[in-house]
Write a protein that holds these residues in place. Structure first.
Motif, PDB file in Angstrom:
ATOM      1  N   ASN A  58      -3.207   4.221  -8.058  1.00 38.28           N
ATOM      2  CA  ASN A  58      -4.465   4.291  -7.443  1.00 38.28           C
ATOM      3  C   ASN A  58      -5.142   2.888  -8.113  1.00 38.28           C
ATOM      4  N   LYS A  91     -11.225   6.543   5.307  1.00 39.80           N
ATOM      5  CA  LYS A  91      -9.808   6.937   5.339  1.00 39.80           C
ATOM      6  C   LYS A  91      -8.877   5.604   5.162  1.00 39.80           C
ATOM      7  N   ASN A 148      -9.704   4.900   1.222  1.00 40.16           N
ATOM      8  CA  ASN A 148      -9.623   5.797   0.357  1.00 40.16           C
ATOM      9  C   ASN A 148     -10.614   6.004  -0.856  1.00 40.16           C
ATOM     10  N   ALA A 176      -8.099  -3.095  -3.151  1.00 36.95           N
ATOM     11  CA  ALA A 176      -7.778  -2.292  -1.895  1.00 36.95           C
ATOM     12  C   ALA A 176      -8.000  -2.968  -0.616  1.00 36.95           C
ATOM     13  N   THR A 192       2.336   6.663  -6.969  1.00 37.10           N
ATOM     14  CA  THR A 192       0.862   7.325  -7.291  1.00 37.10           C
ATOM     15  C   THR A 192      -0.040   6.344  -8.029  1.00 37.10           C
ATOM     16  N   SER A 240       0.793  -1.251  -0.103  1.00 36.75           N
ATOM     17  CA  SER A 240       0.023  -0.099  -0.040  1.00 36.75           C
ATOM     18  C   SER A 240       0.914   1.183  -0.070  1.00 36.75           C
ATOM     19  N   GLU A 241       2.157   1.046   0.867  1.00 37.50           N
ATOM     20  CA  GLU A 241       3.038   2.388   0.788  1.00 37.50           C
ATOM     21  C   GLU A 241       3.747   2.538  -0.772  1.00 37.50           C
ATOM     22  N   TYR A 255       2.567   1.500  -3.554  1.00 40.35           N
ATOM     23  CA  TYR A 255       1.580   2.235  -4.672  1.00 40.35           C
ATOM     24  C   TYR A 255       1.427   3.869  -4.491  1.00 40.35           C
ATOM     25  N   ARG A 256       1.167   4.011  -2.951  1.00 39.24           N
ATOM     26  CA  ARG A 256       0.859   5.533  -2.775  1.00 39.24           C
ATOM     27  C   ARG A 256       2.330   6.348  -3.101  1.00 39.24           C
ATOM     28  N   HIS A 257       3.555   5.608  -2.803  1.00 41.40           N
ATOM     29  CA  HIS A 257       4.697   6.481  -3.501  1.00 41.40           C
ATOM     30  C   HIS A 257       4.670   6.642  -4.939  1.00 41.40           C
TER      31      HIS A 257
END
Length: 328
Positions: free
Chosen positions: A13, A59, A62, A20, A11, A4-5, A7-9
């Motif tokens: 989605n 949260k 997302n 998710a 970008t 998850s981190e 993918y967030r880094h």
């Protein structure tokens, strides 16, 4: 580094709520707070409903509060008409549950996407195959009552073709046509290659076109267009960063059979592995999308399934046994 981190880094989605949810559960080993999952199994497909019930769930996931129904049907690729017919009927049942509209309700179908780009052409193709009836109601409404609903449809194109935000176009149509429900169909980005062309997501929260490929457009939801929105999505692409991450996961699993190599791999700094991925993906960090060469046939098949399910769920007078007669 957690997936998850990562993918967030990068970008990345994930459009599918199911994916998710799988990642969050896998990382924590516990249920996601404020999120409920229900599963159903059919002969040729499985249906999973993810319901985000609380602000904490919003949260973590997302995604907005609401229901996300995902149908997984790998046999779509087999191009067997009997299998596709069952999948269509199951999908129609789920659409009926989420719509919650009366027999006199008017519906606007919106095919999102770019008809000039095959992986993004799902929405327009569904519109081309769907039965529209609004013009008929002005001529013989009594004969149609209870058999067909008043359905109109549009494929508005994309911002790059029209110069107009899609949400603005839809809002203008909604103000004039005044439907009770908008159903938006769009192509999505998947978190695994297996789900391309085989997983269909329904969401009663609306949709943000292009979010899966990094093109964040105005949301098509009740807040923005003034009408309840039901979204139908099908993954047609996968981010190359996702494939890279999955490749490293498979490599790690294979190395577990060799304790010496596994120990070396586990000793590597996560940042080191991330740097390797970024070098491989440069200069398209987070924006390189991959689709199979047979995507055109997958789009044709799934557009037919979705259009058929829309016909069955919207028009009570259509016989499930011969619904294909009403496809364009």
């Amino acid at each position: 580094m957690k997936k998850s981190e990562l993918y967030r880094h990068l970008t990345v989605n994930l459009d599918l709520a199911l994916e998710a949810h799988e990642i969050l559960r896998g990382e924590t080993g516990t249920e996601v707070p404020g999120v409920r999952m229900d599963e159903e199994r059919y002969e040729h497909c499985n249906v999973t409903t993810i319901t985000i019930e609380t602000d904490e769930g919003v949260k973590e996931m997302n995604k907005p509060k609401g229901r996300y129904v995902t149908m997984e049907a790998p046999q779509i690729r087999d191009n067997d008409r009997d299998t596709q017919r069952e999948i269509t009927q199951v999908l129609a049942g789920k659409l009926t549950e989420l719509m919650g509209i009366g027999e006199d309700a008017g519906v606007l179908l919106v095919g999102l996407g770019n008809w000039n780009a095959t992986p993004d052409a799902l929405g327009p193709k569904v519109i081309n195959k769907s039965l529209v009836t609004r013009h008929l109601f002005k001529q013989s409404p009594n004969e149609l009552k209870g058999k067909l609903r008043e359905v109109s449809a549009i494929a508005p194109g994309v911002l790059g073709l029209t110069g107009i935000e899609t949400a603005e176009i839809i809002r203008g149509i909604v103000e004039h046509v005044k439907p009770d429900l908008v159903i938006a169909v769009d192509a999505l980005a998947a978190g695994s290659l297996e789900r391309i062309g085989t997983s269909i997501q329904l969401a009663d929260t609306g949709i943000h076109p292009g979010s899966g490929v990094g093109n964040h457009r105005a949301g098509i939801n009740e807040e923005n267009i003034g009408c309840k929105v039901l979204a139908i999505g099908l993954p047609t692409v996968v981010n190359a960063a996702v494939i890279s991450g999955n490749t490293l996961d498979v490599l790690l699993d294979e190395l577990k059979t060799s304790p010496t190599l596994y120990k070396i791999y586990k000793g590597l700094n996560p940042q080191f592995m991330q740097n390797i991925m970024e070098k491989v993906l440069s200069p398209y960090k987070g924006t390189l999308m991959v689709t199979p060469k047979e995507i055109d046939s997958l789009i044709d098949v799934t557009a037919r399934i979705i259009a058929g399910a829309l016909g069955l769920s919207l028009h009570p007078g259509i016989n499930p046994e011969d619904y294909e007669r009403y496809l364009q």
